[in-house]
Design an enzyme around this catalytic site. Structure first.
Site, mmCIF file in Angstrom:
data_model
loop_
_atom_site.group_PDB
_atom_site.id
_atom_site.type_symbol
_atom_site.label_atom_id
_atom_site.label_comp_id
_atom_site.label_asym_id
_atom_site.label_seq_id
_atom_site.Cartn_x
_atom_site.Cartn_y
_atom_site.Cartn_z
ATOM 1 N N GLU A 137 2.154 21.168 10.176
ATOM 2 C CA GLU A 137 3.588 21.142 10.408
ATOM 3 C C GLU A 137 3.896 21.274 11.899
ATOM 4 O OE1 GLU A 137 4.886 24.440 8.092
ATOM 5 O OE2 GLU A 137 3.890 25.912 9.334
ATOM 6 N N GLY A 138 5.061 20.830 12.285
ATOM 7 C CA GLY A 138 5.463 21.063 13.658
ATOM 8 C C GLY A 138 5.920 19.834 14.426
ATOM 9 N N ARG A 139 5.683 18.642 13.878
ATOM 10 C CA ARG A 139 6.193 17.456 14.581
ATOM 11 C C ARG A 139 7.702 17.352 14.379
ATOM 12 N NH1 ARG A 139 0.589 17.579 13.464
ATOM 13 N NH2 ARG A 139 -0.436 16.469 15.173
ATOM 14 N N PRO A 186 0.810 -1.223 0.000
ATOM 15 C CA PRO A 186 0.000 0.000 0.000
ATOM 16 C C PRO A 186 0.850 1.284 0.000
ATOM 17 C CG PRO A 186 -0.673 -1.510 1.764
ATOM 18 C CD PRO A 186 0.654 -1.982 1.227
#
Lengths: 61, 61, 61, 61, 61, 61
Positions: free
Chosen positions: F10-12, F2
């Site tokens: 955004e931001g991790r 798969p």
């Protein structure tokens, strides 16, 4: 958000999909640190003649 | 990677799709400089009432 | 239509992208039997830490 | 461009889709300031067992 | 659901995007007959060298 | 296959993404019954002014 789109070959049972969305949601909750109800998953199934790897349809392999 | 998604109107034959994925894969290999087996293609077919251009369904044209 | 979306790792030159869209368009015209100006391509570049294969980020390989 | 992809649960009538693409196209024309014929919309319908929210398939709710 | 993905050329202001998501959401609510908070929109901006029409990059036109 | 596409704000951190792709891959392997190296994940990050829920940009909430 997050929005998860899963394109895969057709043929899994509803029980497999039920488990898949449960576990994928848990995986994202735990790692992206977001609530479960923020996570939407769309599964799109494709026939083997609609997927190709290395230029060859899956239905020809 | 690369992942190629092709949304198009339904109706092409399997032979057309076979040629399409072969030639699209070659086009990307040659220009993006990557091995064939890194290239995955997903074809998604849409009915004419599921595609619109200029606000008009293809099935109404 | 067709709409072609290509997700790939960042780093190709504009010249490579220019050739890629030219050749991919030709490949689809010839096989799907549609005029060139019906074909739209969107390239989306991803950083290596935004792509994973087998559960491992490309930036960790 | 713009390209608009709408994934939604199956079941709307063609008349609903006809109105949807008309109004979505107008909304984008007016706000993104682009001509109607630059806007392509693809509708993809999904069965309820192919969409999940909070880890639960829509077909199980 | 519905999930709306809009790929377009970069350069619109936040005010334009604010109006766009408002009007697109209204368009879908009215025609697909679903509540506003069921509708998620993702805007993805592309540079002109990442979009092609008829095999030619927008940045080359 | 798969192919998994994840659109999120955004931001991790890279560490969060590393864990996310590891756990999402495991979740799909176990439930879709496919080998790890068949699973490709693309993460696409969006700014808060590029995501809307209920017609309102995340940056306006």
């Amino acid at each position: 958000m997050p929005i998860v789109q899963i394109d895969m070959i057709e043929g899994r049972t509803t029980e497999q999909k039920r488990e898949m969305v449960k576990k994928v949601t848990e995986a994202i909750m735990q790692t992206a640190n977001c609530p479960a109800d923020a996570i939407t998953i769309v599964i799109r199934e494709a026939a083997k003649q609609h997927i190709a790897k290395a230029g060859i349809l899956m239905s020809d392999k």
